[in-house]
Scaffold this motif. Structure first.
Motif, PDB file in Angstrom:
ATOM      1  N   LEU B  20     -22.098  13.121   4.514  1.00 42.56           N
ATOM      2  CA  LEU B  20     -21.019  13.839   5.184  1.00 42.56           C
ATOM      3  C   LEU B  20     -21.107  15.328   4.873  1.00 42.56           C
ATOM      4  O   LEU B  20     -21.736  15.731   3.918  1.00 42.56           O
ATOM      5  CB  LEU B  20     -19.668  13.313   4.678  1.00 42.56           C
ATOM      6  CG  LEU B  20     -19.176  12.022   5.293  1.00 42.56           C
ATOM      7  CD1 LEU B  20     -17.861  11.644   4.652  1.00 42.56           C
ATOM      8  CD2 LEU B  20     -18.979  12.195   6.785  1.00 42.56           C
ATOM      9  N   TYR B  52     -14.726   5.063   5.954  1.00 44.03           N
ATOM     10  CA  TYR B  52     -15.875   4.522   5.245  1.00 44.03           C
ATOM     11  C   TYR B  52     -17.156   5.212   5.675  1.00 44.03           C
ATOM     12  O   TYR B  52     -17.298   5.585   6.843  1.00 44.03           O
ATOM     13  CB  TYR B  52     -16.016   3.020   5.529  1.00 44.03           C
ATOM     14  CG  TYR B  52     -14.751   2.236   5.288  1.00 44.03           C
ATOM     15  CD1 TYR B  52     -14.549   1.582   4.081  1.00 44.03           C
ATOM     16  CD2 TYR B  52     -13.752   2.170   6.252  1.00 44.03           C
ATOM     17  CE1 TYR B  52     -13.386   0.869   3.846  1.00 44.03           C
ATOM     18  CE2 TYR B  52     -12.579   1.458   6.028  1.00 44.03           C
ATOM     19  CZ  TYR B  52     -12.403   0.811   4.827  1.00 44.03           C
ATOM     20  OH  TYR B  52     -11.254   0.108   4.588  1.00 44.03           O
ATOM     21  N   GLN B  53     -18.061   5.359   4.733  1.00 41.74           N
ATOM     22  CA  GLN B  53     -19.393   5.830   5.072  1.00 41.74           C
ATOM     23  C   GLN B  53     -20.413   4.815   4.589  1.00 41.74           C
ATOM     24  O   GLN B  53     -20.398   4.407   3.420  1.00 41.74           O
ATOM     25  CB  GLN B  53     -19.668   7.190   4.419  1.00 41.74           C
ATOM     26  CG  GLN B  53     -21.040   7.735   4.808  1.00 41.74           C
ATOM     27  CD  GLN B  53     -21.259   9.150   4.324  1.00 41.74           C
ATOM     28  OE1 GLN B  53     -20.845   9.493   3.226  1.00 41.74           O
ATOM     29  NE2 GLN B  53     -21.899   9.967   5.146  1.00 41.74           N
ATOM     30  N   HIS B  76     -22.793   0.529  12.882  1.00 44.76           N
ATOM     31  CA  HIS B  76     -22.894   1.732  12.065  1.00 44.76           C
ATOM     32  C   HIS B  76     -23.994   1.564  11.037  1.00 44.76           C
ATOM     33  O   HIS B  76     -24.019   0.585  10.289  1.00 44.76           O
ATOM     34  CB  HIS B  76     -21.552   2.025  11.396  1.00 44.76           C
ATOM     35  CG  HIS B  76     -20.481   2.378  12.375  1.00 44.76           C
ATOM     36  ND1 HIS B  76     -20.487   3.567  13.073  1.00 44.76           N
ATOM     37  CD2 HIS B  76     -19.392   1.708  12.805  1.00 44.76           C
ATOM     38  CE1 HIS B  76     -19.441   3.607  13.874  1.00 44.76           C
ATOM     39  NE2 HIS B  76     -18.757   2.486  13.740  1.00 44.76           N
ATOM     40  N   GLU B  80     -23.615   6.856   8.571  1.00 40.87           N
ATOM     41  CA  GLU B  80     -22.559   6.970   9.583  1.00 40.87           C
ATOM     42  C   GLU B  80     -21.196   6.568   9.020  1.00 40.87           C
ATOM     43  O   GLU B  80     -21.102   5.838   8.036  1.00 40.87           O
ATOM     44  CB  GLU B  80     -22.928   6.110  10.801  1.00 40.87           C
ATOM     45  CG  GLU B  80     -24.258   6.522  11.418  1.00 40.87           C
ATOM     46  CD  GLU B  80     -24.702   5.639  12.566  1.00 40.87           C
ATOM     47  OE1 GLU B  80     -25.686   5.992  13.222  1.00 40.87           O
ATOM     48  OE2 GLU B  80     -24.074   4.589  12.791  1.00 40.87           O
ATOM     49  N   THR B  81     -20.158   7.046   9.683  1.00 44.38           N
ATOM     50  CA  THR B  81     -18.793   6.794   9.207  1.00 44.38           C
ATOM     51  C   THR B  81     -18.008   5.970  10.219  1.00 44.38           C
ATOM     52  O   THR B  81     -18.268   6.019  11.416  1.00 44.38           O
ATOM     53  CB  THR B  81     -18.041   8.108   8.978  1.00 44.38           C
ATOM     54  OG1 THR B  81     -18.130   8.903  10.154  1.00 44.38           O
ATOM     55  CG2 THR B  81     -18.614   8.870   7.811  1.00 44.38           C
ATOM     56  N   LEU B 120     -15.267  13.565  13.846  1.00 38.25           N
ATOM     57  CA  LEU B 120     -15.753  12.182  13.788  1.00 38.25           C
ATOM     58  C   LEU B 120     -15.102  11.344  14.876  1.00 38.25           C
ATOM     59  O   LEU B 120     -15.764  10.555  15.551  1.00 38.25           O
ATOM     60  CB  LEU B 120     -15.460  11.578  12.409  1.00 38.25           C
ATOM     61  CG  LEU B 120     -16.124  12.269  11.220  1.00 38.25           C
ATOM     62  CD1 LEU B 120     -15.649  11.645   9.911  1.00 38.25           C
ATOM     63  CD2 LEU B 120     -17.638  12.173  11.340  1.00 38.25           C
TER      64      LEU B 120
END
Lengths: 215, 215
Positions: B20, B52-53, B76, B80-81, B120
């Motif tokens: 991120l 969440y990532q 995902h 990615e989130t 996002l």
DNA sequence: CGCCATATTGAAATTCATCAAATGCGGTGG
DNA sequence: CCACCGCATTTGATGAATTTCAATATGGCG
């Protein structure tokens, strides 16, 4: 984006939904642009930098394939907002379905609108994902039922629903042809679930049945 | 949400995307939760309040109809989130596809994360709307092509693509049955467009053809 | 090395699209 | 106010794509 900005627009006295939260409505009054039926509000590839609230009328958001196939991702009715996008340019087209008034909120670099925009973006995301379920996993009659239920809810749950868009628009929203949409309307009519008052308005006779069909 | 939180997880050395933005990564390090293959990360109706990532592994986001039909709205991959939603409760299910590590960012009432979340959310919105075009207006081969092109791009454009998900997952993502997905893979193979190295990895032989098919 | 879940392949059925024709609604002008 | 015209919509017949049901093959894992 050929807008017919006018200062003497007569606003619809019956907005389907209340206006934006006070935080958006405060400050200087935003200009209202008028768009005739079928006119373009913005185009794919055009520079973004504003968002919009429908004052009266209706808007379709769509995307095209190279061969002309069209997918409408959303309709926006009076009171609803649209036009905020990721990146600097629009990924979609926006058109007035019929004579439509739109309040334009320009995003000037200084002001930070994240607080206002985030809930709108999240709501749009949820709507889009729910629409994915309809397109990916429901058959023709279920799609139309889901569409009608959605329109009912967005118009306050009244028995009579106005459909500002054509059968072609409905088809391109639901991933069906106009013929299939028409046949489904007929089937629902024959089943006594709906009644077609005229081409653009439907009376819901059995809301519960419709609800169940659209899951 | 049965998370197997562990402090001694070995992170994948090859994240597909950078982490991120620094604004999110700074401050106290967020805990990583481990989810075995097939385990639930959160459920529809559950209280939201985090995002969440993916650190390693892969996640599917989906929704169910009453009769069990499933639509996966997104996959995902590492980097990615996901998980931010409108309202206080989740509208979707999230499951680990295989052994997956997830960094959890709790949204505490005090801190304002609008700035981080808005981009996002907008990106997710665009992705969902593009997926609508695929489900609404493209045929089976075009859907699979679009899916493969997307996976290629998300994995850095390499010739070899890993598909962490089953054919059933792919089908539920593309609105097709597993049989149709399988047949399309065979057709693409016969056309010399792809080569199936094994069930979960594909070599792209004619990227341009695939690109054109998926529009 | 063998088992079992997953995937592939095949044949039949179904749904929806396509092509074509008829209907009728809404708007216009007499 | 009514008749007419044009276009959207409806209805019909056929065809194509995908699903469904069924059987076989594969390959990942113990």
């Amino acid at each position: 984006m050929q807008a017919y900005t006018s200062s003497r627009i007569s606003l619809s006295p019956h907005l389907a939904q209340p206006a934006l939260p006070a935080t958006l409505g405060s400050g200087p009054v935003q200009p209202i642009s008028f768009f005739p039926a079928g006119s373009e509000i913005y185009a794919q590839g055009e520079k973004a930098g504003a968002f919009y609230q429908v004052e009266f009328g209706a808007v379709r958001i769509y995307r095209l394939l190279a061969d002309g196939r069209r997918q409408i991702s959303a309709f926006h009715l009076a009171g609803e907002t649209f036009g905020f996008e990721a990146g600097a340019t629009h990924h979609f087209f926006a058109e007035a379905i019929n004579a439509t008034g739109v309040r334009v909120f320009r995003l000037n670099a200084g002001a930070d609108m994240s607080h206002q925009l985030l809930p709108l973006a999240l709501k749009g995301l949820t709507r889009a994902q729910e629409h994915l379920l309809v397109l990916g996993r429901q058959n023709a009659i279920e799609r139309v039922a889901a569409f009608l239920v959605d329109m009912v809810e967005r118009q306050g749950g009244l028995r009579q629903v106005e459909l500002p868009m054509s059968r072609m628009d409905i088809g391109d929203y639901l991933g069906l042809t106009i013929e299939t949409v028409s046949r489904v309307f007929t089937r629902l009519k024959d089943k006594g679930v709906i009644r077609l008052l005229n081409l653009r308005s439907v009376e819901i006779l059995k809301q519960d049945v419709l609800q169940t069909m659209g899951e």
